[in-house]
Each structure stands twice: as C-alpha cells, then as structure tokens.
Design an enzyme around this catalytic site. Sequence first.
Site, PDB file in Angstrom:
ATOM      1  N   ASP A 103       0.841  -1.191   0.000  1.00 32.22           N
ATOM      2  CA  ASP A 103       0.000   0.000   0.000  1.00 32.22           C
ATOM      3  C   ASP A 103       0.881   1.247   0.000  1.00 32.22           C
ATOM      4  O   ASP A 103       1.749   1.380  -0.841  1.00 32.22           O
ATOM      5  CB  ASP A 103      -0.964  -0.070   1.195  1.00 32.22           C
ATOM      6  CG  ASP A 103      -2.033   0.998   1.183  1.00 32.22           C
ATOM      7  OD1 ASP A 103      -3.011   0.842   0.433  1.00 32.22           O
ATOM      8  OD2 ASP A 103      -1.896   1.985   1.929  1.00 32.22           O
ATOM      9  N   ARG A 104       0.698   2.183   0.943  1.00 28.98           N
ATOM     10  CA  ARG A 104       1.496   3.409   0.945  1.00 28.98           C
ATOM     11  C   ARG A 104       2.991   3.097   1.064  1.00 28.98           C
ATOM     12  O   ARG A 104       3.834   3.810   0.513  1.00 28.98           O
ATOM     13  CB  ARG A 104       1.066   4.335   2.085  1.00 28.98           C
ATOM     14  CG  ARG A 104      -0.416   4.626   2.175  1.00 28.98           C
ATOM     15  CD  ARG A 104      -1.020   5.129   0.892  1.00 28.98           C
ATOM     16  NE  ARG A 104      -0.577   6.460   0.519  1.00 28.98           N
ATOM     17  CZ  ARG A 104      -1.029   7.120  -0.548  1.00 28.98           C
ATOM     18  NH1 ARG A 104      -1.920   6.548  -1.352  1.00 28.98           N
ATOM     19  NH2 ARG A 104      -0.583   8.337  -0.832  1.00 28.98           N
ATOM     20  N   ARG A 107       4.524   2.609  -2.206  1.00 27.42           N
ATOM     21  CA  ARG A 107       4.770   3.872  -2.915  1.00 27.42           C
ATOM     22  C   ARG A 107       6.075   4.512  -2.439  1.00 27.42           C
ATOM     23  O   ARG A 107       6.830   5.070  -3.241  1.00 27.42           O
ATOM     24  CB  ARG A 107       3.587   4.823  -2.731  1.00 27.42           C
ATOM     25  CG  ARG A 107       2.298   4.221  -3.238  1.00 27.42           C
ATOM     26  CD  ARG A 107       1.104   5.150  -3.281  1.00 27.42           C
ATOM     27  NE  ARG A 107      -0.066   4.345  -3.646  1.00 27.42           N
ATOM     28  CZ  ARG A 107      -0.309   3.890  -4.882  1.00 27.42           C
ATOM     29  NH1 ARG A 107       0.509   4.195  -5.859  1.00 27.42           N
ATOM     30  NH2 ARG A 107      -1.372   3.141  -5.123  1.00 27.42           N
ATOM     31  N   HIS A 148     -11.382   7.679  -0.168  1.00 27.85           N
ATOM     32  CA  HIS A 148     -10.455   8.322   0.772  1.00 27.85           C
ATOM     33  C   HIS A 148      -9.293   8.997   0.043  1.00 27.85           C
ATOM     34  O   HIS A 148      -8.713   9.955   0.559  1.00 27.85           O
ATOM     35  CB  HIS A 148      -9.936   7.311   1.798  1.00 27.85           C
ATOM     36  CG  HIS A 148      -9.107   6.218   1.237  1.00 27.85           C
ATOM     37  ND1 HIS A 148      -9.631   5.189   0.471  1.00 27.85           N
ATOM     38  CD2 HIS A 148      -7.769   5.975   1.316  1.00 27.85           C
ATOM     39  CE1 HIS A 148      -8.655   4.379   0.110  1.00 27.85           C
ATOM     40  NE2 HIS A 148      -7.529   4.821   0.602  1.00 27.85           N
ATOM     41  N   TRP A 149      -8.943   8.518  -1.153  1.00 32.62           N
ATOM     42  CA  TRP A 149      -7.899   9.192  -1.932  1.00 32.62           C
ATOM     43  C   TRP A 149      -8.298  10.647  -2.194  1.00 32.62           C
ATOM     44  O   TRP A 149      -7.443  11.537  -2.197  1.00 32.62           O
ATOM     45  CB  TRP A 149      -7.707   8.483  -3.275  1.00 32.62           C
ATOM     46  CG  TRP A 149      -6.784   7.313  -3.237  1.00 32.62           C
ATOM     47  CD1 TRP A 149      -6.931   6.157  -2.528  1.00 32.62           C
ATOM     48  CD2 TRP A 149      -5.560   7.179  -3.959  1.00 32.62           C
ATOM     49  NE1 TRP A 149      -5.882   5.309  -2.767  1.00 32.62           N
ATOM     50  CE2 TRP A 149      -5.025   5.899  -3.636  1.00 32.62           C
ATOM     51  CE3 TRP A 149      -4.869   7.993  -4.853  1.00 32.62           C
ATOM     52  CZ2 TRP A 149      -3.823   5.443  -4.183  1.00 32.62           C
ATOM     53  CZ3 TRP A 149      -3.680   7.532  -5.397  1.00 32.62           C
ATOM     54  CH2 TRP A 149      -3.164   6.268  -5.058  1.00 32.62           C
ATOM     55  N   TYR A 210      -1.616  11.421   1.742  1.00 34.51           N
ATOM     56  CA  TYR A 210      -2.509  11.403   0.577  1.00 34.51           C
ATOM     57  C   TYR A 210      -2.521  12.741  -0.151  1.00 34.51           C
ATOM     58  O   TYR A 210      -2.667  12.778  -1.385  1.00 34.51           O
ATOM     59  CB  TYR A 210      -3.923  11.011   1.008  1.00 34.51           C
ATOM     60  CG  TYR A 210      -4.077   9.517   1.154  1.00 34.51           C
ATOM     61  CD1 TYR A 210      -4.518   8.736   0.090  1.00 34.51           C
ATOM     62  CD2 TYR A 210      -3.768   8.876   2.350  1.00 34.51           C
ATOM     63  CE1 TYR A 210      -4.653   7.365   0.214  1.00 34.51           C
ATOM     64  CE2 TYR A 210      -3.893   7.504   2.491  1.00 34.51           C
ATOM     65  CZ  TYR A 210      -4.333   6.753   1.417  1.00 34.51           C
ATOM     66  OH  TYR A 210      -4.449   5.390   1.546  1.00 34.51           O
ATOM     67  N   HIS A 270      -7.286  -6.664   0.320  1.00 34.40           N
ATOM     68  CA  HIS A 270      -6.184  -5.720   0.177  1.00 34.40           C
ATOM     69  C   HIS A 270      -5.060  -5.941   1.186  1.00 34.40           C
ATOM     70  O   HIS A 270      -3.900  -5.654   0.889  1.00 34.40           O
ATOM     71  CB  HIS A 270      -6.737  -4.299   0.334  1.00 34.40           C
ATOM     72  CG  HIS A 270      -5.735  -3.223   0.105  1.00 34.40           C
ATOM     73  ND1 HIS A 270      -5.155  -2.991  -1.116  1.00 34.40           N
ATOM     74  CD2 HIS A 270      -5.204  -2.306   0.956  1.00 34.40           C
ATOM     75  CE1 HIS A 270      -4.313  -1.968  -1.017  1.00 34.40           C
ATOM     76  NE2 HIS A 270      -4.319  -1.541   0.234  1.00 34.40           N
TER      77      HIS A 270
END
Length: 294
Positions: A103-104, A107, A148-149, A210, A270
């Site tokens: 997930d984050r 990134r 939520h993005w 975000y 997820h």
Amino acid sequence: MFEGFERHEIQTDGATIAAFTAGSGPPLLLLHGYPQTHVAWHRIAPVLAREHTVVATDLRGYGDSRGPQQADASAYSKRTMARDQVAVMKQFGFERFAVIGHDRGARVGYRLALDHPGAVRAFVSLTVIPTSEVWARACKDFALGAYHWLLFAQPYDLPERLLSGDPDFFLNRTLRKMTTEFGCLSDEALSVYREAFRRPEVRHAMMQDYRAGATIDHEHDLADRAAGRILECPVLVLWEHGRFSEIDTPLRIWRNWAADVEGWAIPGGHLQPEEQPEAVLDAVRPFLSRYATA
C-alpha cells in the site's frame, strides 16, 4: 507479535522513525501501508527473519514514528519518506538492501528504488501500481470505491476535522472494506491500529501522505516518465485476484516502469500480509533468495 525484535528510534531529517529489527543475513526493509503500522507484518516478519536481517519501520508520522505537523504536505512526499528509510538503513550499516512495501509503503518503496537505485537490490510491491498510473485510471468507480484518496487530499484541515468525530468507526469501516474476511485481523493488531488512529497527529500524517500523493508525488512520477527513468532492480508485484482486468494488470503496468518484473494475483483482499501471509511468503521468499543476497 514482534517477540525477539529490538525497538529503535532513528532521527532523520525532520522526523523520528520507529524501527524494529531481528534476524541475520541479507538486509530486508518492510514498509507498511494505510491505516496500519509495522504490526501489519507480524505474520511475515518472524519468518523472513530466519533468512534476513529484517527492519520493519513505521512510516513518517504513522504509528510510533513522528513527523512534522504543518499544512504543507511536501514533508510527506514519497521522496522525503524514502529518504527517511535510507537514513534508517544506513544507521544499521546497510548501504544496499531489499524492500517489500504494501500500500502506501510500496509507494515509498518504488520511489526509494527510483531515487536511490544503488541502494535497492530487489523490490516487492504488494497491491500497488505507481501513483501516476492510479490517477490516469481514476473514474467514477475509483472515486466511489477509493473515496479516501479524494477526501484525504482535501486542503488542511477539512479531513482532519471530519475524522475526529468518530475515528474508531472510520477505522473499523475502512479495515472491513479492505478485507475479504475481517476476522483475519488479530485482536492484538486491531488494538495497535486503533490506538494509533485515535491520535490526531497520526491522522494528520495520513492526510498529508494522501495530499502529497495528489500533488508532489504525482509530479515526481510524471517527471520520471518524461525522463525515461525506470526501476533498475528486479521487481515482484502481487495484487488482489479480481481487482484488475485481465488486460490492464499490474504486471503489464509495472513493465513500463521496470526492466525486470514478475508477478501474479493472489486470493483475498487488500491486506495481503495479514490475510494471505502464506501466499505472500511463498512468492517473496524465492524471489528474495534469487536477488537479495548479500
């Protein structure tokens, strides 16, 4: 859940990063996602520590890590968060290492590999395609499913105020939506996530993460594409079965971003490190054995 791991606090440029270490062998950095902490790896990290020196961190501002409290989101760009992780690994004496990100955290991981190619031996991306690829595919279904993005990217401090009304409800609803079977999450992990999410400074860091994703991170991705920069290390990508079309798969997408990519879909939702730890381990262990040796 992290019995045998040693806790550290590492000072970086503008942040304090909590790191948990165990094992011996080739170094391996684990980067969690939203809305979690390093605890997301509790079913995987002990197994990987049999073969690697595992470093599991809380991302800047998440969990027990601390980051700046400010309206400007640039301090939470993935470039900046990647520098945190490079500094942590250097503190432990590791100039080159493998990275698994979810997930984050994924990134942060691919930004680390792009900005510091000499540091990353191999990279594993769980459930993620590059940020600019997400925005290029944004549509009504995305806006409704991953709302939520859009919510978290709103200017300070609108989302912070909205989430402060009932953070436990929001977190529980989020985790239920992310999982195929909510019961896969242990009571101990849920307790850690709730304790962290109740803290306003942690929620603020998540919003900044975000906000950066909708602005400076997107710009960095686009600049890389324009310059033709790609990940030079081997890449493994795993994603949720049924989430992507059979044509536009993460494997195809990542092949535009890296020279050496393999990967496939696995069952479940997820939160792969907690829902499907065995499937994740079955994929990452041979990959790391091939590419992450000291």
